[in-house]
Write an enzyme that holds these catalytic residues in place. Structure first.
Site, short mmCIF file in Angstrom:
data_model
loop_
_atom_site.label_atom_id
_atom_site.label_comp_id
_atom_site.label_asym_id
_atom_site.label_seq_id
_atom_site.Cartn_x
_atom_site.Cartn_y
_atom_site.Cartn_z
N SER A 21 -6.87 -8.97 -7.24
CA SER A 21 -7.06 -8.32 -5.94
C SER A 21 -8.48 -8.52 -5.61
CB SER A 21 -6.76 -6.50 -6.32
OG SER A 21 -5.58 -6.48 -6.40
N ARG A 25 -1.47 17.24 -21.56
CA ARG A 25 -2.20 18.00 -22.02
C ARG A 25 -2.95 18.84 -21.43
NH1 ARG A 25 -5.85 14.21 -25.22
NH2 ARG A 25 -5.88 16.25 -26.68
N HIS A 30 5.31 13.98 19.02
CA HIS A 30 6.99 15.02 18.79
C HIS A 30 7.79 14.13 18.85
CE1 HIS A 30 8.57 19.40 19.14
NE2 HIS A 30 9.54 18.72 19.78
N CYS A 55 0.52 -1.95 -8.23
CA CYS A 55 1.34 -1.33 -7.06
C CYS A 55 2.56 -1.51 -6.64
CB CYS A 55 -0.11 -1.49 -6.36
SG CYS A 55 -1.78 -1.89 -6.61
N GLU A 67 4.21 8.84 -11.13
CA GLU A 67 5.07 8.05 -10.19
C GLU A 67 6.03 7.40 -11.12
OE1 GLU A 67 1.71 6.10 -6.93
OE2 GLU A 67 2.08 5.17 -9.11
N ALA A 117 -10.89 -17.05 -20.08
CA ALA A 117 -11.93 -17.24 -19.50
C ALA A 117 -13.48 -16.99 -20.58
CB ALA A 117 -13.19 -18.45 -18.30
N CYS A 124 -1.99 -5.34 -10.04
CA CYS A 124 -1.37 -5.02 -8.54
C CYS A 124 -0.31 -5.61 -8.24
CB CYS A 124 -2.51 -4.92 -7.18
SG CYS A 124 -1.80 -4.63 -5.30
N LYS A 152 5.70 -1.52 -8.71
CA LYS A 152 6.16 -0.25 -8.62
C LYS A 152 6.29 0.50 -7.28
CE LYS A 152 2.91 2.41 -6.82
NZ LYS A 152 1.85 2.87 -7.23
N TYR A 203 -1.90 9.05 -11.65
CA TYR A 203 -0.61 9.08 -11.24
C TYR A 203 0.65 8.44 -11.48
CZ TYR A 203 -2.89 4.81 -9.76
OH TYR A 203 -3.57 3.29 -9.62
N GLU A 234 2.69 15.71 13.64
CA GLU A 234 2.49 16.84 14.19
C GLU A 234 1.31 18.29 14.24
OE1 GLU A 234 4.59 18.52 17.54
OE2 GLU A 234 6.27 17.74 16.14
P1 FAD Z 1 -6.68 -6.98 -11.92
O1 FAD Z 1 -5.76 -6.73 -10.81
O2 FAD Z 1 -6.01 -5.86 -12.89
O3 FAD Z 1 -7.20 -8.47 -12.47
C1 FAD Z 1 -7.21 -9.21 -13.29
C2 FAD Z 1 -6.77 -10.17 -13.72
O4 FAD Z 1 -7.85 -10.25 -14.64
C3 FAD Z 1 -5.74 -9.59 -14.43
O5 FAD Z 1 -4.53 -10.42 -14.29
C4 FAD Z 1 -5.96 -10.89 -15.99
O6 FAD Z 1 -4.82 -10.87 -16.29
C5 FAD Z 1 -7.31 -11.28 -16.12
N1 FAD Z 1 -7.93 -11.34 -17.10
C6 FAD Z 1 -8.20 -10.39 -17.61
N2 FAD Z 1 -9.52 -11.35 -18.77
C7 FAD Z 1 -9.43 -12.02 -18.74
C8 FAD Z 1 -10.06 -13.69 -18.90
N3 FAD Z 1 -10.80 -13.45 -20.31
N4 FAD Z 1 -9.38 -14.77 -18.39
C9 FAD Z 1 -8.88 -15.07 -17.58
N5 FAD Z 1 -7.91 -13.46 -17.09
C10 FAD Z 1 -8.56 -12.51 -17.24
N6 FAD Z 1 -3.56 0.86 -6.52
C11 FAD Z 1 -4.02 1.08 -5.54
O7 FAD Z 1 -4.69 0.92 -4.70
N7 FAD Z 1 -2.69 1.65 -5.22
C12 FAD Z 1 -1.88 1.94 -6.07
O8 FAD Z 1 -0.29 2.34 -5.77
C13 FAD Z 1 -1.85 1.30 -7.32
N8 FAD Z 1 -0.93 1.57 -8.03
C14 FAD Z 1 -0.56 0.92 -9.58
C15 FAD Z 1 0.53 1.26 -10.41
C16 FAD Z 1 0.29 0.54 -12.15
C17 FAD Z 1 0.84 0.94 -12.66
C18 FAD Z 1 -1.00 0.56 -11.62
C19 FAD Z 1 -1.55 -0.13 -13.65
C20 FAD Z 1 -1.91 0.66 -11.17
C21 FAD Z 1 -1.71 0.67 -9.55
N9 FAD Z 1 -2.95 0.31 -8.67
C22 FAD Z 1 -2.94 0.73 -7.94
C23 FAD Z 1 -4.73 -0.39 -9.82
C24 FAD Z 1 -5.31 -1.32 -9.63
O9 FAD Z 1 -3.71 -2.27 -9.49
C25 FAD Z 1 -6.10 -1.93 -9.82
O10 FAD Z 1 -7.13 -0.81 -9.48
C26 FAD Z 1 -6.43 -3.59 -9.00
O11 FAD Z 1 -5.52 -4.42 -9.48
C27 FAD Z 1 -8.21 -3.40 -9.68
O12 FAD Z 1 -8.05 -5.37 -9.32
P2 FAD Z 1 -8.86 -6.26 -10.91
O13 FAD Z 1 -9.56 -7.37 -9.23
O14 FAD Z 1 -9.36 -5.44 -10.63
O15 FAD Z 1 -8.45 -6.26 -11.70
#
Ligand code: FAD
Length: 461
Positions: A15, A201, A438, A48, A184, A115, A43, A51, A180, A443
């Site tokens: 993201s 726990r 309503h 997200c 979920e 990387a 995500c 899910k 969560y 509401e």
């Molecule tokens: P990520 O989306 O995790 O992206 C990081 C990317 O980096 C990954 O694709 C990984 O493969 C890549 N990567 C890692 N190391 C390397 C490397 N060395 N070289 C190249 N690539 C690499 N958030 C919400 O807001 N709403 C929700 O309903 C929600 N539901 C969720 C449900 C689940 C089951 C999970 C696990 C998470 C959920 N989240 C939700 C949280 C959300 O997914 C994360 O907060 C969000 O994806 C974070 O984005 P990010 O860019 O930090 O990391």
């Protein structure tokens, strides 16, 4: 002419990383982004989005039951797990394609490789061993499920990652965790007909949420048939004659087809070369950043889950946009982590923004609590014994609404709108002079005229 290969190199195509790379490239910067698994990140690929699709799938059996109260006769129904997985995979692949298309349309270079940092300006592309340099680097590598290696038999358990690709739907599941994700998935599996036990726990599921929501959701889940064991932990998982055997500390031995651990997430920083580049991490391995998401090395930023601030997709995206303002628009911008509206896609759903009653009572001398619990209109004919809960927390001195909490259908949708009102600093009087829509459940939010109770100096009056 820059002496580097790129103006910006982004590690991680989730993201935060994709947003930062795409917007920087659209500003004319020379950008490369590397992703080691699939574009879209947690995500889109295993968080997200899939899910929420599972949540929808798991709600149909209740819709079929409810239909009878409205005159419908629904024929025999059945559920096909493999069909759901296949349909979900098609949608996820489509979204992954859109993420890549957005990047390439903006002229960012898309690299399908892990990387790692070599120094503060050099990145090694693991697939080819090639070294590239960049003026600015963004670490957006996200997090991964904590495997809980201290647990004997942890290797027999799954995490949320595998839950999206189980070959078969198990007959029974034990889920460890009270956050969560655990909650979920407990609702999803139960809704799909799996005998579900949640083991946590703590004293109550969903710590950090308002106590009324936690209790209300707990009771609703138990009423549906989900077994919740609080004050307990799994001590060992082993293979039995028929599935897995789960030894608990306080509830004896349980049998389960699948055991899922949802015990927190760890930042993806192992082997990333942070030390070589001089980037500091905290005790949990999260990248330490300043208020502008800058790491201890001034040309390297980190954003999203890898920084362990607020682990939510919109937050990672917001941090990326602030990085763009700071680095490329001469407008230093700190991410705003205050008053974040959020949802738990449990059944019933939670939507929440602002302070819990407990936190507000500590932070303010006097608060007013407006609380309504009622049977939603749809439940009258469906006969479903569900209740909706709404709660507003108001600072008595300023009249500002400082917390809003909902348990029930569409609570997440409502939280989004409430988020705007709290961000704007709306008072209870603003709520009171807003006309109701309503007949809706929402509401109730503008028709709770008298406080249910007050809390003065921490004491309920
Ligand atoms: P990520 O989306 O995790 O992206 C990081 C990317 O980096 C990954 O694709 C990984 O493969 C890549 N990567 C890692 N190391 C390397 C490397 N060395 N070289 C190249 N690539 C690499 N958030 C919400 O807001 N709403 C929700 O309903 C929600 N539901 C969720 C449900 C689940 C089951 C999970 C696990 C998470 C959920 N989240 C939700 C949280 C959300 O997914 C994360 O907060 C969000 O994806 C974070 O984005 P990010 O860019 O930090 O990391």
């Amino acid at each position: 002419m820059s002496s580097y290969d790129y103006d910006l190199f982004v590690i991680g195509g989730g993201s935060g990383g994709v947003r930062g790379a795409r917007v920087a490239a659209s500003l004319g910067k020379k950008v490369a982004i590397a992703e080691e698994y699939r574009y879209g990140g947690t995500c889109v690929i295993r968080g997200c989005v899939p899910k929420k699709l599972f949540v929808y799938a798991s709600q149909y059996h209740e819709h079929f039951e409810d239909a009878a109260g409205f005159g419908w006769t629904v024929g025999e129904s059945s559920f096909d797990w493999k069909k759901l997985i296949a349909a979900k995979d098609v949608e996820i692949a489509r979204l992954e394609g859109l993420y890549k298309k957005g990047l390439s349309n903006a002229n960012a270079e898309i690299l399908e490789t892990r990387a790692e940092l070599i120094d503060r300006h050099t990145v090694r592309l693991v697939k080819t061993g090639q070294m590239v340099t960049a003026k600015t680097i963004v670490i957006a590598t996200g997090g991964r499920p904590n495997e809980h290696r201290a647990l004997p038999g942890y290797e027999l358990c799954i995490s949320s990652n595998e839950a999206f690709h189980l070959d078969e739907l198990p007959k029974s599941i034990v889920i460890a965790g009270g956050g969560y994700i655990a909650v979920e998935f407990a609702n999803v599996f139960h809704g799909l007909g799996v005998e579900t036990t949640l083991i946590y726990r703590g004293a109550e599921i969903l710590s950090r949420f308002d106590h009324d929501l936690r209790r209300g959701l707990h009771e609703a889940m138990v009423a549906k048939g989900i077994r919740i064991l609080c004050h307990d932990v799994i001590e060992k998982v082993s293979k039995g004659a028929d599935g897995l055997v789960v030894e608990t500390k306080n509830n004896g031995t349980l049998n389960a087809g699948v055991v899922m651990l949802a015990l927190g997430r760890d930042p993806n920083t192992e082997g990333l070369g942070l030390e070589a580049a001089g980037v500091k991490t905290d005790a949990r391995g999260a990248v330490v950043v300043d208020e502008y998401s800058r790491t201890s090395v001034d040309n390297i930023y980190a954003l999203g889950d890898v920084t362990d601030r607020v682990q939510l997709t919109p937050v990672a995206i917001h941090e990326a946009m602030c990085f763009i303002e700071t680095e490329y628009k001469n407008n230093p911008t700190k991410p705003d982590h205050e008053t974040i509206a959020t949802a738990v896609f449990s059944q019933p759903e939670i939507g929440t923004v602002g302070l819990t009653e407990e936190a507000a009572a500590k932070a303010y001398k006097e608060i007013e609590v407006y609380r309504a619990q009622f049977r939603p209109l749809k439940a009258t004919l469906s006969g479903r014994g569900e209740k909706m809960l709404m709660k507003l927390i108001v600072d008595a001195a300023s009249r500002k609404v400082i917390g809003a909490h909902i348990l029930g259908h569409d609570a997440g949708e409502m939280a989004q709108i409430l988020g705007i009102t709290l961000k704007a600093g709306c008072t209870k009087d603003d709520f009171d002079r807003t006309m109701a829509v309503h007949p809706t459940a929402a509401e109730e939010l503008v028709t709770m005229y008298a406080p249910s109770y007050r809390i003065v100096d921490g004491q309920k009056v």
